[in-house]
Scaffold this motif. Sequence first.
Motif, mmCIF file in Angstrom:
data_model
loop_
_atom_site.group_PDB
_atom_site.id
_atom_site.type_symbol
_atom_site.label_atom_id
_atom_site.label_comp_id
_atom_site.label_asym_id
_atom_site.label_seq_id
_atom_site.Cartn_x
_atom_site.Cartn_y
_atom_site.Cartn_z
ATOM 1 N N ILE A 54 38.250 9.199 1.326
ATOM 2 C CA ILE A 54 37.904 10.576 1.695
ATOM 3 C C ILE A 54 37.686 11.380 0.409
ATOM 4 O O ILE A 54 38.588 12.055 -0.086
ATOM 5 C CB ILE A 54 39.015 11.207 2.564
ATOM 6 C CG1 ILE A 54 39.431 10.246 3.689
ATOM 7 C CG2 ILE A 54 38.540 12.540 3.143
ATOM 8 C CD1 ILE A 54 40.709 10.654 4.408
ATOM 9 N N PHE A 81 30.645 17.884 5.191
ATOM 10 C CA PHE A 81 31.409 17.613 3.965
ATOM 11 C C PHE A 81 30.478 17.185 2.829
ATOM 12 O O PHE A 81 30.615 17.601 1.688
ATOM 13 C CB PHE A 81 32.448 16.515 4.191
ATOM 14 C CG PHE A 81 33.257 16.692 5.446
ATOM 15 C CD1 PHE A 81 33.893 17.892 5.716
ATOM 16 C CD2 PHE A 81 33.377 15.655 6.366
ATOM 17 C CE1 PHE A 81 34.631 18.055 6.877
ATOM 18 C CE2 PHE A 81 34.109 15.814 7.526
ATOM 19 C CZ PHE A 81 34.735 17.019 7.785
ATOM 20 N N ARG A 85 31.079 19.754 -0.005
ATOM 21 C CA ARG A 85 31.943 19.159 -1.017
ATOM 22 C C ARG A 85 31.131 18.458 -2.094
ATOM 23 O O ARG A 85 31.403 18.572 -3.277
ATOM 24 C CB ARG A 85 32.857 18.158 -0.320
ATOM 25 C CG ARG A 85 34.164 17.879 -1.031
ATOM 26 C CD ARG A 85 34.858 19.189 -1.376
ATOM 27 N NE ARG A 85 36.276 18.990 -1.558
ATOM 28 C CZ ARG A 85 37.121 18.781 -0.554
ATOM 29 N NH1 ARG A 85 36.702 18.743 0.689
ATOM 30 N NH2 ARG A 85 38.403 18.616 -0.796
ATOM 31 N N THR A 118 34.467 24.291 9.956
ATOM 32 C CA THR A 118 34.660 23.301 8.884
ATOM 33 C C THR A 118 33.775 22.081 9.113
ATOM 34 O O THR A 118 33.360 21.426 8.163
ATOM 35 C CB THR A 118 36.119 22.804 8.810
ATOM 36 O OG1 THR A 118 36.515 22.331 10.116
ATOM 37 C CG2 THR A 118 37.055 23.892 8.344
ATOM 38 N N THR B 116 41.792 25.484 8.339
ATOM 39 C CA THR B 116 41.670 24.193 7.662
ATOM 40 C C THR B 116 40.948 23.201 8.564
ATOM 41 O O THR B 116 40.589 23.530 9.689
ATOM 42 C CB THR B 116 43.055 23.644 7.280
ATOM 43 O OG1 THR B 116 43.856 23.574 8.460
ATOM 44 C CG2 THR B 116 43.736 24.499 6.229
ATOM 45 N N ALA B 118 38.615 20.716 6.899
ATOM 46 C CA ALA B 118 38.033 19.928 5.822
ATOM 47 C C ALA B 118 39.217 19.547 4.930
ATOM 48 O O ALA B 118 39.965 20.422 4.478
ATOM 49 C CB ALA B 118 36.990 20.721 5.054
ATOM 50 N N LEU B 119 39.399 18.262 4.705
ATOM 51 C CA LEU B 119 40.594 17.799 3.995
ATOM 52 C C LEU B 119 40.544 18.192 2.524
ATOM 53 O O LEU B 119 39.476 18.352 1.939
ATOM 54 C CB LEU B 119 40.721 16.281 4.154
ATOM 55 C CG LEU B 119 40.928 15.831 5.606
ATOM 56 C CD1 LEU B 119 40.751 14.319 5.747
ATOM 57 C CD2 LEU B 119 42.308 16.242 6.111
ATOM 58 N N GLY B 120 41.734 18.351 1.944
ATOM 59 C CA GLY B 120 41.804 18.660 0.523
ATOM 60 C C GLY B 120 41.709 20.141 0.200
ATOM 61 O O GLY B 120 41.414 20.499 -0.935
ATOM 62 N N HIS B 121 41.964 20.992 1.165
ATOM 63 C CA HIS B 121 41.919 22.440 0.911
ATOM 64 C C HIS B 121 43.293 23.114 0.937
ATOM 65 O O HIS B 121 43.485 24.152 0.332
ATOM 66 C CB HIS B 121 41.017 23.136 1.931
ATOM 67 C CG HIS B 121 39.559 22.911 1.692
ATOM 68 N ND1 HIS B 121 38.724 23.873 1.189
ATOM 69 C CD2 HIS B 121 38.799 21.813 1.869
ATOM 70 C CE1 HIS B 121 37.497 23.380 1.079
ATOM 71 N NE2 HIS B 121 37.514 22.130 1.488
ATOM 72 N N GLY B 149 45.791 9.702 3.621
ATOM 73 C CA GLY B 149 44.368 9.482 3.373
ATOM 74 C C GLY B 149 43.754 10.695 2.684
ATOM 75 O O GLY B 149 42.924 10.569 1.779
ATOM 76 N N GLU B 150 44.211 11.843 3.078
ATOM 77 C CA GLU B 150 43.707 13.093 2.503
ATOM 78 C C GLU B 150 43.876 13.134 0.983
ATOM 79 O O GLU B 150 43.115 13.818 0.283
ATOM 80 C CB GLU B 150 44.444 14.281 3.151
ATOM 81 C CG GLU B 150 43.973 15.620 2.627
ATOM 82 C CD GLU B 150 44.663 16.813 3.261
ATOM 83 O OE1 GLU B 150 45.647 16.620 3.997
ATOM 84 O OE2 GLU B 150 44.202 17.936 3.011
ATOM 85 N N GLU B 152 43.046 11.207 -1.076
ATOM 86 C CA GLU B 152 41.868 10.686 -1.780
ATOM 87 C C GLU B 152 40.958 11.808 -2.274
ATOM 88 O O GLU B 152 40.134 11.589 -3.164
ATOM 89 C CB GLU B 152 41.101 9.729 -0.851
ATOM 90 C CG GLU B 152 41.900 8.458 -0.590
ATOM 91 C CD GLU B 152 41.551 7.753 0.720
ATOM 92 O OE1 GLU B 152 42.188 6.728 1.020
ATOM 93 O OE2 GLU B 152 40.662 8.225 1.457
ATOM 94 N N GLU B 153 41.100 12.992 -1.702
ATOM 95 C CA GLU B 153 40.308 14.128 -2.192
ATOM 96 C C GLU B 153 40.868 14.577 -3.544
ATOM 97 O O GLU B 153 42.060 14.907 -3.660
ATOM 98 C CB GLU B 153 40.361 15.315 -1.214
ATOM 99 C CG GLU B 153 39.602 15.092 0.089
ATOM 100 C CD GLU B 153 38.072 15.143 -0.050
ATOM 101 O OE1 GLU B 153 37.560 15.339 -1.176
ATOM 102 O OE2 GLU B 153 37.396 14.980 0.978
ATOM 103 N N SER B 155 40.709 17.271 -5.108
ATOM 104 C CA SER B 155 41.225 18.639 -5.183
ATOM 105 C C SER B 155 42.753 18.667 -5.120
ATOM 106 O O SER B 155 43.377 19.567 -5.693
ATOM 107 C CB SER B 155 40.640 19.480 -4.041
ATOM 108 O OG SER B 155 40.851 18.831 -2.801
#
Lengths: 318, 284
Positions: A54, A81, A85, A118, B116, B118-121, B149-150, B152-153, B155
């Motif tokens: 991800i 994304f 992103r 999102t 939230t 979107a992962l990594g925020h 898993g998140e 992996e971002e 950020s």
Amino acid sequence: MEPGKANLEVFAATLLRLAQADPDILVVTSDSRGSGKLTPFAKALPEQIVEIGIAEQNLVGVSAGLASAGKKVFAVSPACFLTARGLEQIKNDVAYSDNPVKVVGISAGVSYGALGTTHHSLHDLAVLQAINNIDIVVPADNFETQMVIETAVSHPRPLYIRFGKAAMPHLHAPDVHFEIGKAITLATGDDVTFIAIGETVPRAVQASHLLAAQGIAAGVMSMHTLKPLDETAVLHAARHSQAIITVEEHSVYGGLGSTVAALLMQNRLSLPFKIVGIPDEYTVTGSQNEIFAHYGITGEGLADTAQQLLAAPVKVGM
Amino acid sequence: MLQPISKTLELKSIQYRRKILTIIKQANSGHTGGSLSAVDILNVLYNHVMNVSPENFQDTNRDRFIQSKGHSVEALYVVLADKGFYPEAALDTLNQYGSHFIGHPTRKVNGIEQNTGALGHGLPIAVGTALAAKKDGRSYRVFTLLGDGELEEGSNWEASMSAAHYGLDNLVVIVDYNGLQITGRVETVTGITNLREKFTAFGYAVREVNGNSIPELIAVFAQLPFEAGKPNLVLAHTTKGKGISFIENQVDWHHHVPTDAEFATAMAELDTAQAAWGASNGTW
Ligand SMILES: Cc1ncc(C[n+]2csc(CCOP(=O)(O)OP(=O)(O)O)c2C)c(N)n1
Ligand SMILES: [Mg+2]
């Protein structure tokens, strides 16, 4: 219109077929193979799928590197994304550095309706149009999807391909010609022309049928390539109809409508004109169908818009 | 002997699991595995650790929770309903046209701090919120929940550098360490391992717990802050799909919806779990 499959499924099947014959074709994913219907691809060709996790920025950067070394790379991730992103990587590593990655935004627009903003991509066409050296194709039906994937393999420039996951009806006669940068005319009519893109195209076709029943001749164009825009087709439509309506699954800012409007103005063509898309507000949620209905992106809604546009007196000056 | 609070919370977790499955079934969509994985953590935070309630939600000094793994929103919705932020019946509209109870957290829903999904925020926002508390001399704490898993971002790692740099011991990062993401096991997808070492190297005070154990969660949060001047990190070892035998640790259950038969079996398993606590069957 005959029912068809989801463009997503056609994409995955086409890519698998092409990749079986060409080991240089690679798919790069970011925990997105399931969403991309690419699990069969991963099983059949495990050496031709690169999993990044991800990490959409890394997804695009790695894809750029692979492409620079001669690989034919499809970077596949949800459009929301991938193009938000991964935007700086698309701008610099793909477009600016001229690495011909095929950036594939899946489940685009409001395909992920109830998951919220999102997960919507209503900005992608706007931001990517403003970046030099990336072509943008939004196929409407299964045929256009298959053709753009086949064409993409040897496309010499960076390319963004964007589609959704709803089943799409077949729009085209079997002998129709597909070429990136050339709009496909689905119906001609000199009262109003719908210039539509992606999953909104069949809705414009429905509108043209409804209007025909009321004696209004509506043309419909599938403008599958947003960039480079088929300017000849747009100008021809504007010169041969009373009104133009653009339709897109995108913000009304910066997408097909804005681009067509700019083209018309700069060619001194002034005619009744309406941009139908997602307005600039907190987007309603629900299924893609419900969101489309909410914003008038239905056969009935578009037919109404056409009638209102044709009925309204043209205002000159104040 | 368990503390009485433990038993109350154990029973709440069972009720929450019932309700999570019920609303997902009703909406015919939702993130089943991750919600069941995270719900014990949310339970302990909201019912035992954090100073936040409908009464003080406008108060600057409230503790904040930011759910970075936004997809597990059903767990959050259920816990916030139980806290009284809105009537439970509101959850009947989950994912319906026009409802604010959508598939990820938004501030349209009372009790939710940030949008939230979107992962990594979540972690960068939590760092900013915790930094503001330091600057204002306030004592509130900021909790954020991340998926493994998140991580992996990138950020998350950028934010971790800021968290340590600013000595944010009022920041509590909880990793829902269930070992699974959508494609498969986290290790086989990206090879991300040695989380304890990684977070320690990034400057956190790290604790590991069973993130589905109410007593262990109570005990670990009682030690906050773990070390003065360091951000806190709880590696919460969890089971994705926890509490329902056939959902546990199954990658396919990331966002599957139970069939009628599966739903009935799940409810029966929860009834059995509840009976083991000597309580009668749930009323939800
Ligand atoms: C930026 C971004 N990329 C991709 C996704 C799609 N997505 C949603 S959940 C998920 C897997 C998350 O795995 P993990 O963080 O381990 O969560 P859990 O196992 O607790 O459900 C992915 C890839 C997303 N929501 N945001
Ligand atoms: Mg996980």
